[in-house]
Design a protein around this motif. Structure first.
Motif, short mmCIF file in Angstrom:
data_model
loop_
_atom_site.label_atom_id
_atom_site.label_comp_id
_atom_site.label_asym_id
_atom_site.label_seq_id
_atom_site.Cartn_x
_atom_site.Cartn_y
_atom_site.Cartn_z
N THR B 10 48.39 43.30 51.89
CA THR B 10 48.76 43.39 53.30
C THR B 10 49.96 44.30 53.45
OG1 THR B 10 48.09 41.09 53.44
CG2 THR B 10 49.19 42.04 55.37
N ILE B 11 49.79 45.36 54.24
CA ILE B 11 50.88 46.31 54.46
C ILE B 11 51.14 46.42 55.94
CG2 ILE B 11 51.61 48.70 54.21
CD1 ILE B 11 50.03 48.77 51.59
N ASP B 12 52.37 46.09 56.34
CA ASP B 12 52.71 46.06 57.77
C ASP B 12 51.62 45.35 58.56
OD1 ASP B 12 54.97 47.41 57.12
OD2 ASP B 12 54.19 49.39 57.66
N GLU B 13 51.31 44.14 58.11
CA GLU B 13 50.32 43.28 58.78
C GLU B 13 48.89 43.81 58.71
OE1 GLU B 13 53.19 43.43 61.58
OE2 GLU B 13 54.09 41.97 60.21
N ARG B 14 48.65 44.94 58.07
CA ARG B 14 47.26 45.41 57.95
C ARG B 14 46.73 45.08 56.56
NH1 ARG B 14 47.76 51.60 60.16
NH2 ARG B 14 49.19 51.19 61.92
N GLU B 15 45.50 44.59 56.53
CA GLU B 15 44.89 44.25 55.24
C GLU B 15 44.08 45.43 54.70
OE1 GLU B 15 42.55 40.88 54.68
OE2 GLU B 15 44.17 39.44 54.99
N VAL B 16 44.23 45.68 53.42
CA VAL B 16 43.35 46.66 52.77
C VAL B 16 42.84 46.09 51.47
CG1 VAL B 16 44.00 48.94 53.57
CG2 VAL B 16 45.46 47.72 51.95
N HIS B 17 41.70 46.55 51.05
CA HIS B 17 41.15 46.19 49.75
C HIS B 17 41.08 47.45 48.91
CE1 HIS B 17 39.89 42.06 50.84
NE2 HIS B 17 39.98 42.59 52.04
N VAL B 18 41.79 47.44 47.78
CA VAL B 18 41.81 48.61 46.90
C VAL B 18 41.61 48.12 45.46
CG1 VAL B 18 43.34 49.97 48.37
CG2 VAL B 18 44.32 48.44 46.64
N PRO B 19 41.21 49.02 44.57
CA PRO B 19 41.11 48.62 43.16
C PRO B 19 42.46 48.16 42.64
CG PRO B 19 40.05 50.75 43.53
CD PRO B 19 40.77 50.40 44.80
N LYS B 20 42.44 47.08 41.85
CA LYS B 20 43.69 46.56 41.27
C LYS B 20 44.41 47.68 40.53
CE LYS B 20 44.98 42.38 38.67
NZ LYS B 20 46.26 42.76 38.09
N GLY B 21 45.72 47.75 40.74
CA GLY B 21 46.50 48.75 40.02
C GLY B 21 46.65 50.07 40.77
N THR B 22 45.98 50.20 41.91
CA THR B 22 46.20 51.40 42.73
C THR B 22 47.67 51.50 43.11
OG1 THR B 22 44.02 51.05 43.69
CG2 THR B 22 45.45 52.62 44.81
N GLY B 23 48.23 52.71 43.08
CA GLY B 23 49.63 52.88 43.46
C GLY B 23 49.86 52.36 44.87
N LEU B 24 51.05 51.79 45.10
CA LEU B 24 51.32 51.22 46.42
C LEU B 24 51.35 52.31 47.49
CD1 LEU B 24 51.85 48.52 47.76
CD2 LEU B 24 54.29 49.02 47.64
N VAL B 25 51.82 53.50 47.13
CA VAL B 25 51.85 54.59 48.10
C VAL B 25 50.44 54.90 48.58
CG1 VAL B 25 52.41 57.03 48.44
CG2 VAL B 25 53.96 55.57 47.12
N GLU B 26 49.50 54.97 47.63
CA GLU B 26 48.10 55.25 47.98
C GLU B 26 47.51 54.06 48.74
OE1 GLU B 26 49.49 55.71 45.06
OE2 GLU B 26 49.41 57.90 44.87
N THR B 27 47.86 52.86 48.29
CA THR B 27 47.36 51.67 48.99
C THR B 27 47.79 51.69 50.44
OG1 THR B 27 47.64 50.46 46.90
CG2 THR B 27 47.26 49.16 48.89
N ALA B 28 49.06 52.03 50.66
CA ALA B 28 49.56 52.08 52.04
C ALA B 28 48.78 53.11 52.85
CB ALA B 28 51.05 52.42 52.03
N LEU B 29 48.55 54.26 52.26
CA LEU B 29 47.78 55.30 52.96
C LEU B 29 46.42 54.76 53.37
CD1 LEU B 29 48.51 58.70 51.17
CD2 LEU B 29 49.14 57.96 53.48
N ALA B 30 45.81 54.00 52.45
CA ALA B 30 44.50 53.42 52.76
C ALA B 30 44.59 52.52 53.99
CB ALA B 30 43.99 52.63 51.56
N ALA B 31 45.78 51.95 54.19
CA ALA B 31 45.99 51.10 55.36
C ALA B 31 46.53 51.92 56.53
CB ALA B 31 46.96 49.97 55.02
N GLY B 32 46.58 53.22 56.36
CA GLY B 32 47.06 54.09 57.43
C GLY B 32 48.57 54.05 57.59
N VAL B 33 49.28 53.66 56.53
CA VAL B 33 50.74 53.59 56.59
C VAL B 33 51.33 54.60 55.60
CG1 VAL B 33 52.76 52.15 56.17
CG2 VAL B 33 50.71 51.16 57.20
N GLU B 34 52.27 55.42 56.09
CA GLU B 34 52.90 56.38 55.19
C GLU B 34 54.19 55.81 54.63
OE1 GLU B 34 55.00 59.63 56.73
OE2 GLU B 34 54.87 60.83 54.89
N ILE B 35 54.30 55.79 53.30
CA ILE B 35 55.57 55.47 52.65
C ILE B 35 56.18 56.80 52.23
CG2 ILE B 35 56.69 54.33 50.71
CD1 ILE B 35 54.44 52.30 50.65
#
Ligand SMILES: Cc1cc2nc3c(=O)[nH]c(=O)nc-3n(C[C@H](O)[C@H](O)[C@H](O)COP(=O)(O)O)c2cc1C
Ligand code: SF4
Ligand code: FES
Lengths: 450, 722, 154
Positions: B10-35
Motif C-alpha cells: 500500500t502506497i499513499d493509500e493505494r494498493e498495488v500487487h507487484v512481484p516480491k522484491g520489486t524496488g520500492l521506487v518501481e512499486t510506487a510508480l506502479a501505484a502511480g506515485v513518484e518517489i
C-alpha cells in the motif's frame, strides 16, 4: 610524561581482572591469573551453549549502540545453513572523542581480548578473525600483535586465524559497515542496511562485529557465570561492569572499571577527585562527543542505559568528560561540530552538507555576527539532520550541538548581545585549532575550508 | 524459471500487487506515485542510499527510510511526501541541503530545462535559501577530457558517475577523492578520462555537473527535438536520440533498448556526429577533367555523366558496397545495376553469412549466461563496444568468460553464449560450426554472435541478393567500378580494383577519400541523415530516421531518377523501397511496423538470398614459437572519427601488444621498442605486454600496421640494429 | 619484479583472493618508504595490486594518515580535540608553532619537521597528547616542547 591511570575503582574486577599495575602482556603473566581457562571451558561446550550463556548474562555492546551481544551472535547463520566462511571483526577503531579504554585493554590485558576472540570464534564457528585497529594506535598494535603471535606459537589459536588490520585515520571507520568497507580496501563509507552484517558483512559473508571491550568481557562472563554476571551493575538491562573513561577538568582522570549504575557524581568526585582548583563543574560530555551534554543538575543520574535514557542521555562508550566553568559552550559546540564536519564520510547529503553548515553557524555565534534567528535555524538544521542520514554520524553531530543551544541558551544569547565571546581569551577552548588540511587536496577557495 | 510470487503493497493509500522484491521506487510508480530520487539508478548495481531524496515513511519502522533501498514485501504500508508530513519534511530537508552549495546559474547551465534537480526544486523546493554563508567554491568548469567538462559546484555527489566507472565500464578512472564536505569527483592527476564509454556519465549526472563539451551553449531545451533513431557506426545498432536544432544534430543521447544497449552507448556513437560538419564534407558533385583535376558540376550534369559511364560499361560494372548503406540504398543500387545494367557483381568489405540464424539471441541474453566464450583475436570493445559491457555484466553475475570453446570447461553449463570477434570468422560460419558441435541449437539461453566490421553488411547483402533473380558470369574486364560509401572508398582491395577499372564512380561524404582516383564523385549522406533500415549483429531489423538535413540530395531520390533512365522502376523514398525488399526478405513486414524499439524477429527467407562471395583462406595457426600479427580496426578510427577533433585523444597509441609469454621469451619488457617484420618490410613500435593475450598472437591497430599481417618476426629494435 | 612488489604480494596473502583488502596496508608500506604518497608511489601500489592508480588515490585521499604532499623527515601531531583542549592543547600547539616557525599543516623550511593538529588520538586522560613520529607522548605541556624538538633534531 605520566601514564594513564587504569584501575578497578569498585565492584568485581572483570575486564581488568588480574591487572595490578603491571601490564599482563606475556602469555605466562596472563596464564598466571587464569588466562585462557575460559577458552578451554568454552571449547569443551557446544557453540550454541556458549552463545546462550552470553545471552543470559545480558552483556551489551560497549561500542556505543548497547546492543545485546549474545543476541547479535545468535543472528549469525550456522555453517550448515550457509556455504560461505563466517567472519568476526573486532572493532578497535576507538576514535570517539573522550574514549580511551579499548587502547588500555590492548596495552594491559591483550591476551584477554585474544581469548575473547577465540571464544567468540568457537561460539559462531568462525575461523577468521579480523581486528580493525585505528592506524594511530602503534604501541597498542605492537602489544596486541605480540599477544596474537604468542598465542599462535603456543598453539592456542586452534586453527583460527587472527589478522590485525590497521586503519589509516578515519573516525567513521568505527561505524560497523564503514569498517567493513575499509577492511575490504575501499573508502570507509557506510553501507545502507539491510543487508545486515550478520547475513552479508565482510566479503558478502556472515560477519559478527563487536567492540574490543565487549569481546574482552566475554571471558569474564564465563568466569563468573552468566547468572552471577546478570546480577552485577544495574540489572536487568545494564549488567556487569564497564571501563569508564574519565577526563577533562577532573583531578584524577583515567580508565576506571566499575559496575553500571554508579552515579556520575560518585565517579567524578569520589573516584575522580572532583574538579581541581576552585573551579566548578559546568557540564559533562556524557557517553562521548556524539551525545547531548549533561548539566550539573543531573549528576545524581546512575550511569546505566535506562536511567540515562530517561533524562535524554546516552552511556555511549562510557565517556565522562568534565567541563568546568571556564569553558565557553559555544566554543565547545563549534569544536565538536568541526570534528564531525572533518569526519563526515561525505556519502549522504544531510551529514556532508549539514555538518559544515553547523560549523558556519557556530562560528557566527562565537564571532557575535549571528542573530537570535540563527539559533532557531541551528536547531532546525539539527532537526533536519537527525534521523535522515545513512548512518548515525549525522545525528552524532547534531545532538550535542542542539543540546548546547537549548541547555546554554543564555550563554549563546550573550554572544549575540555582546557581539562576540563574553569569555574573551579566558575560555579554556579559546582559539582551539581544528584540523582541516587533510582533505583539501583539490584547488578551491580558502573559505571552502569553513 | 518459476513465476515470482506477487505481494500486496500500500502506497499513499493505494494498493498495488507487484512481484516480491520489486524496488520500492518501481512499486510506487506502479501505484502511480513518484518517489523522487537522485542517486538511485538500478543499472549501476545495488542502491547506495546516498542522496536521501527518496525518504519515505514505512509503517512499523521508527525512522524515515530511503525508499530506494527497500524492496516490496507483502503487507508493506508506505507513505510518501504526498501523504506523510514526516516524509515531506524529510524531503524538504534533503532538497534544502542539496541546494545549500548548488550555484544559482541555471540560466546559463546546459542542463537547465532538462534537469531533475531543477524540476524537483520547482515542485517541492524552498522558496528562498536560509544559507547565508559562503558556499563551497571550486575552479570551474574543468575538462576531465576533451569531450566532458566537470563543474564541481553543481555536483551533488550522488556518485552515479563514479559507480558507472567502477561497476559498469569497470575502467576505475573516474573517482571520488577526499572526504566529507571536501569530497570531489576527479580523475587521477587530472589525466583525461579515457575509454569507450566515458560519455555515459554525462547522461547519468542528474545535474549540470558533467556535460558534453560539444553541447556547451549550443541549444536550449525549448529549441530542440530529440529524434529517435539508431546509431549507424557499428554493428550493435544502439538505439539513440539525435538532439536536433534548426536541422542540425547537436547531441546524441542514448535511447534505452533493454535488449540491445540498456541505455549505454559508446563515445564514438555519442561524439563522432560532428563529422557531419567536417570541412571536407561534399555538397556538390565533382568530375575529373583531364590534367585540371576535379571540378564542381551541377547535379543535372552529374547524373548525365553517371548515365554515360553506366551505359558504356553495361554488363561490366562492379559495385563495391560499404556495408553502411541502408537496406533500401543497397536494394536501389542493386536493382539499378542488376536489373537495369545486367551487372550482378558486388563486393563487401567482409564476408556475410546467414549461418547464425539458428542461434539468434538478444544481446541481453549474454548477461544471463553461465559461460561466455569469446573467440577471435580482436578485442570485443573495438568491434562492438556495447557487447563488451554485456560480457562484463555476465562476469559480475558469476559467469565464466573463456577464450576457447573447451568442452571440458563448458561442462554442464545450461546457458552458453559464443562470440566471434576477429578475422577468420567467415561472417559467422566458423562460430556457427562451434555452436553446432556444442549442440547449442534450440537450447534456452544458448546462442552465438559474430561481430562484423560493418554496421549493416547483412542488410546490404540481403538486399543486393534479393533485388534480382538472374545471375551472370564474371566479365573479364571491369568497365566501371561503383564505390558506394566511405568504408569501401578507404578499403585497399577496392583501391586495387580501381586501378584495373576503366572508370570509377564514388559515392562519398568527404572530398579527401576519392579525390585522387575517382572520375565522378557523388556526395553521400550520413546514417543520421537517412530514412531506412539496418540489420544489426543480432539479425535485428531496425529503423533509421532522417534527423538532420544533408547538404546534398538523398541517394534514393537520384538513384530513382537514374534508374528510370534505364527503365527500372524505383520508389524515390525509403518506405516505398522497403515495401519491395520486405516482400522478398522480411516476410512482407510494413515499414511502419519495424518499430521504435524493434523486436528480434527471424527472417527465414533472408539467408537464401545471401551473396556467397568466395571464402578467404582461414588465417593460418602460428606454429610453436611463431607469432601471428593481428592488425585490427580500432573503435576510434575511420573516416568519421578522423574528422572529430575532440576524439583524437581516444585514438590508440602506436604500440604492439604482446602476450606475457612471448614477451618473456623474447626478453621484451613494456615500453621497449620492438621491430615487427615480414617478407622485407618492417615497422618499429613500443611494446605493451597484455596478460590476457594468448601466446603466438601479437596485436596492433590497423593504422599503425602499415600493411603487415600474418606470421611475423618480432625482436627488440636494439637487437635488430646490432 | 621489485622488492616492494613482492612485499605487497605477501600482504595480499592475509586476505581472501580477489579482494582489495591489501590496499591500506600497501599504501602504508609505500608511505613508510617514501615518506608520502607521490604520484609514482601510488602508481607503484596500483601496479602491485592490479588496480588503477585512480582507485588507489581515491582510497588514500579518504584517510587522514596518508600524506598526499611532501612531508618533513619527522612529524609532530598535536591532538586539538576538546578533551586535550580543556587542558591547554592550544598552548602546546602554539609552543610548537613558535619553536618551529610554522603553522599546523606546514613543514619547516629545512624539511625536517612537519607540524600537524589532529583529532582525538585516544589519550584524553593524559592531555595534551602529542604523537612524535607516530609514537604517543602523554601529558605534554608547553614546557616540554623544546626538549621534544631537541631530541628529534639530535
Ligand atoms: C560514527 C560512528 C563511530 C563509531 N565508532 C566506534 C568505535 O570506534 N568503536 C566501536 O567499538 N564502535 C563504534 N561505533 C559503533 C559501531 O557501529 C558498532 O555498533 C559497534 O562496534 C558494535 O559493537 P558492540 O555491539 O560490541 O558495541 C561507531 C558508530 C558510529 C555511528
Ligand atoms: S551520516 Fe555522515 S558519515 Fe554517515 S554515511 Fe552519511 S555522510 Fe557518511
Ligand atoms: S535516491 Fe534514495 S538515497 Fe538517493
Amino acid at each position: 610524561m605520566s601514564e594513564t591511570t587504569v584501575r578497578v575503582a569498585e565492584g568485581p574486577a572483570l575486564v581488568l581482572a588480574g591487572y595490578e599495575g603491571e601490564p599482563l602482556r606475556s602469555l605466562d603473566a596472563y596464564r598466571a591469573v587464569g588466562g585462557y581457562a575460559q577458552l578451554e571451558k568454552a571449547r569443551a561446550e557446544d557453540p550454541q551453549a556458549v552463545i546462550q550463556q552470553v545471552i543470559e548474562s545480558n552483556l551489551r555492546g560497549r561500542g556505543g549502540a548497547f546492543f545485546p551481544t549474545g543476541r547479535k551472535a545468535s543472528f549469525i547463520p550456522t555453517p550448515d545453513k550457509i556455504a560461505k566462511p563466517i567472519y568476526i571483526t573486532v572493532n578497535a577503531d576507538e576514535s570517539e572523542p573522550g574514549t580511551f579504554k579499548d587502547r588500555e585493554i590492548m596495552l594491559k590485558v591483550p591476551h584477554r581480548l585474544v581469548e575473547g576472540c577465540l571464544i567468540a570464534a568457537h561460539a559462531i564457528q568462525s575461523r577468521h578473525v579480523y581486528i580493525y585497529i585505528r592506524g594511530e594506535y602503534l604501541e597498542e598494535y605492537e602489544s596486541l600483535q605480540g599477544a596474537v603471535d604468542e598465542a599462535r606459537e603456543a598453539g592456542i589459536l586452534g586453527g583460527v586465524e587472527i589478522v590485525i588490520h590497521r586503519g589509516a585515520g578515519a573516525y567513521i571507520c568505527g561505524e560497523e559497515t564503514a569498517l567493513l568497507e575499509s577492511l575490504e580496501g575501499k573508502r570507509g563509507q557506510p553501507r545502507s542496511k539491510p543487508p545486515f552484517p550478520a547475513i552479508s558483512g565482510v566479503y558478502a559473508s556472515p560477519t559478527l562485529i563487536n567492540n574490543v571491550e565487549s569481546i574482552t568481557t566475554v571471558p569474564a562472563v564465563l568466569a563468573v557465570g552468566p547468572e552471577e554476571y546478570a546480577t552485577i551493575g544495574a540489572p536487568p538491562d545494564s549488567t556487569g561492569t564497564r571501563l569508564f573513561c574519565l577526563s577533562g577538568n577532573v583531578a584524577r582522570p583515567g580508565v576506571y572499571e566499575a559496575p553500571h549504575g554508579i552515579t556520575a557524581r560518585h565517579l567524578i568526585y569520589d573516584i575522580g577527585g572532583g574538579v581541581p582548583g576552585a573551579h566548578t563543574l559546568k557540564a559533562v560530555m556524557m557517553g562521548g562527543s556524539s551525545f547531548p551534554v549533561m548539566t550539573p543538575d543531573d549528576l545524581e543520574t546512575p550511569l546505566d542505559a535506562d536511567s540515562l535514557g530517561k533524562k535524554g542521555y546516552f552511556i555511549g562508550s562510557g565517556v565522562v568528560t568534565v567541563i568546568d566553568e571556564r569553558t565557553c559552550m559555544v566554543q565547545f559546540a563549534l569544536r565538536v561540530a568541526q570534528f564531525y564536519m572533518h569526519e563526515s564520510c561525505g556519502k549522504c547529503t544531510p551529514c556532508r552538507v549539514g555538518t559544515r553548515w553547523l560549523v558556519q553557524l557556530m562560528r557566527a555565534v562565537e564571532d557575535g555576527t549571528a542573530t537570535e534567528h540563527d539559533l532557531e535555524l541551528t536547531l532546525d538544521v539539527c532537526d533536519r539532520i537527525i534521523g535522515k542520514c545513512l548512518c548515525v554520524l549525522g545525528d552524532s553531530a547534531a545532538m550535542p550541538v542542539a543540546s548546547c543551544v537549548t541547555k546554554f541558551r543564555d550563554e549563546f544569547r550573550e554572544h549575540l548581545a555582546h557581539g562576540g565571546c563574553p569569555f574573551g581569551e579566558d575560555s579554556q577552548l579559546a582559539g582551539l585549532f581544528a584540523p582541516t588540511d587533510q582533505h583539501a587536496h583539490t584547488p578551491m577557495a580558502a573559505e571552502a575550508l569553513a | 524459471m518459476s513465476t515470482p510470487e506477487l505481494v500486496r503493497v500500500t502506497i499513499d493509500e493505494r494498493e498495488v500487487h507487484v512481484p516480491k522484491g520489486t524496488g520500492l521506487v518501481e512499486t510506487a510508480l506502479a501505484a502511480g506515485v513518484e518517489i523522487p530520487v537522485f542517486c538511485y539508478e538500478p543499472r549501476l548495481g545495488p542502491p547506495v542510499g546516498a542522496c536521501r531524496m527518496c525518504l519515505v515513511e514505512v509503517e512499523g519502522m521508527p525512522k524515515l527510510q530511503a525508499g530506494c533501498t527497500l524492496t516490496a514485501q507483502d503487507g508493506m504500508v508506505v507513505k510518501t511526501a504526498r501523504t506523510s508530513t514526516q516524509a515531506a519534511e524529510g524531503q524538504d530537508a534533503t532538497l534544502e541541503f542539496i541546494l545549500v552549495n548548488h550555484p544559482l546559474d541555471c540560466p546559463v547551465c546546459d542542463k537547465g530545462g532538462e534537469c531533475p534537480l531543477q524540476d524537483l526544486t520547482f515542485r517541492y523546493g524552498p522558496g528562498k535559501t536560509r544559507m547565508s554563508f559562503e558556499k563551497l567554491t571550486f575552479e570551474k568548469p574543468i575538462p576531465i577530457s576533451p569531450t566532458i567538462a566537470l563543474d564541481r559546484e553543481r555536483c551533488i555527489l550522488c556518485y552515479r558517475c563514479t559507480r558507472f566507472s567502477e561497476t559498469v565500464s569497470e575502467d576505475g578512472q573516474l573517482i571520488a577523492a577526499n572526504r566529507g564536505a571536501m569530497s570531489v569527483i576527479t580523475t587521477f592527476e587530472d589525466l583525461p578520462y579515457t575509454g569507450a564509454f566515458t560519455g555515459n556519465v554525462t547522461e547519468l549526472c542528474p545535474v549540470g555537473a558533467l556535460l558534453p563539451t560539444q553541447y556547451r551553449f549550443e541549444a536550449r531545451p525549448w529549441e530542440i527535438v530529440d529524434v529517435p533513431t539508431v546509431c549507424g557506426l557499428c554493428p550493435v545498432g544502439c538505439n539513440v536520440y539525435a538532439t536536433v536544432r534548426e536541422g542540425k544534430v547537436k547531441r546524441i543521447l542514448s535511447r534505452n533498448h533493454p535488449e540491445i544497449d540498456e541505455g549505454w552507448i559508446c563515445d564514438k556513437g555519442r561524439f563522432a556526429f560532428t563529422h557531419l560538419r567536417a570541412d571536407d564534407r561534399l555538397a556538390q558533385p565533382l568530375r575529373r577533367v583531364h590534367r585540371r583535376g576535379l571540378e564542381q558540376i551541377s547535379w543535372e550534369d552529374a547524373l548525365d555523366e553517371a548515365e554515360r559511364l553506366l551505359r558504356n560499361a553495361r554488363g561490366r560494372i562492379v559495385t563495391a558496397l560499404s556495408g553502411s548503406e541502408t537496406v533500401e540504398q543497397a536494394y536501389a543500387l542493386g536493382k539499378l545495376m542488376r536489373v537495369g545494367l545486367d551487372s550482378h557483381q558486388a563486393m563487401l568489405p567482409e564476408e556475410v553469412s546467414g549461418a547464425l540464424d539458428a542461434y539468434r539471441l538478444p544481446l541481453s541474453a549474454i548477461r544471463e549466461a553461465e559461460v561466455v566464450v569469446v573467440l577471435g583475436e580482436v578485442p570485443v570493445v573495438e568491434r562492438a563496444p556495447v557487447v563488451d559491457l554485456w560480457i562484463r555484466a555476465a562476469r559480475r553475475n558469476g559467469a565464466r568468460i573463456l577464450d576457447e570453446a573447451d568442452e571440458e570447461a563448458i561442462g554442464g553449463a545450461a546457458r552458453v553464449v559464443l562470440l566471434w570477434s576477429g578475422p577468420g570468422g567467415r561472417g559467422g560460419e566458423t562460430v556457427a560450426q562451434v555452436a553446432e558441435k556444442l549442440g547449442l541449437a534450440d537450447r534456452d539461453g544458448c546462442g552465438a554472435f559474430y561481430l562484423p566490421e560493418t554496421p549493416n553488411g547483412r542488410g546490404a547483402a540481403d538486399a543486393w541478393a534479393a533485388c534480382c533473380d538472374e545471375e551472370s558470369a564474371e566479365s573479364a574486364s571491369i568497365g566501371l567500378l561503383v564505390v558506394s560509401g566511405d568504408e569501401a572508398a578507404a578499403n585497399e582491395n577496392v583501391r586495387a580494383l580501381a586501378e584495373q577499372a576503366e572508370a570509377v564512380i564514388v559515392l562519398s561524404m568527404f572530398h579527401g577519400l576519392a579525390a585522387g582516383w575517382a572520375d565522378l564523385i557523388l556526395p553521400g549522406t550520413s546514417y543520421l541523415e537517412r530514412d531506412g533500415t539496418f540489420v544489426n549483429l543480432e539479425g535485428r531489423l531496425q529503423r533509421l530516421r532522417r534527423t538532420a538535413t544533408p547538404p546534398c540530395p538523398d541517394e534514393l531520390e537520384w538513384l530513382a531518377e537514374l534508374a528510370a533512365r534505364f527503365g527500372v522502376d524505383l520508389a524515390p523514398y525509403a518506405a516505398g523501397v522497403f515495401a519491395e525488399v520486405s516482400q522478398r526478405v522480411y516476410g512482407g513486414l510494413a515499414f511502419g511496423e519495424v518499430g521504435e524499439r524493434a523486436p528480434l524477429r527471424g527472417y527465414p527467407e533472408a539467408s537464401e538470398h545471401i551473396a556467397r562471395t568466395p571464402l578467404p583462406r582461414a588465417a593460418q595457426k602460428p606454429r610453436r614459437g611463431e607469432i601471428r600479427l593481428v592488425a585490427y580496426k580500432p573503435l576510434f578510427s575511420g573516416a568519421a572519427v578522423e574528422r572529430v577533433a575532440e576524439l583524437q585523444f581516444q585514438r590508440p597509441q602506436p604500440e604492439l601488444e604482446l602476450s606475457a609469454e612471448d614477451a618473456r621469451r623474447k626478453r621484451i619488457t613494456p615500453g621497449d621498442m620492438v621491430t615487427v617484420g615480414a617478407n622485407g618490410s618492417a615497422i618499429t613500435l613500443p611494446a605493451r605486454v597484455n596478460r590476457r593475450l594468448r601466446p603466438g598472437i601479437a596485436r596492433v591497430g590497423l593504422e599503425h600496421a602499415s600493411g603487415l599481417g600474418g606470421i611475423v618476426e618480432i625482436a627488440k629494435a636494439a637487437e635488430v640494429l646490432a | 619484479m621489485t622488492a616492494f612488489h613482492d612485499e605487497v604480494q605477501e600482504l595480499r596473502k592475509l586476505y581472501p583472493e580477489g579482494t582489495r583488502s591489501a590496499v591500506l596496508p600497501a599504501l602504508r608500506l609505500a608511505q613508510e618508504r617514501h615518506g608520502w604518497l607521490s604520484r609514482e608511489a601510488i602508481e607503484e601500489v596500483a601496479g602491485a595490486l592490479e588496480l588503477t592508480p585512480a582507485y588507489c588515490y581515491s582510497v588514500a585521499s579518504f584517510y587522514d594518515m596518508f600524506r598526499l604532499e611532501p612531508v618533513g623527515r619527522h612529524t609532530i601531531e598535536v591532538c586539538t580535540n576538546v578533551c586535550c583542549g580543556l587542558v591547554n592543547a592550544q598552548a602546546v600547539l602554539e609552543a610548537f608553532e613558535r619553536e618551529l616557525g610554522v603553522r599546523p599543516g606546514e613543514t619547516t623550511s629545512d624539511g625536517e619537521v612537519t607540524l600537524r593538529a589532529v583529532e582525538c588520538l585516544g589519550g584524553c586522560s593524559t592531555p595534551t597528547l602529542v604523537a612524535v613520529d607516530r609514537r604517543y607522548r602523554q601529558s605534554v605541556t608547553p614546557d616540554d616542547v623544546p626538549a621534544i624538538l631537541a631530541e628529534l633534531r639530535a
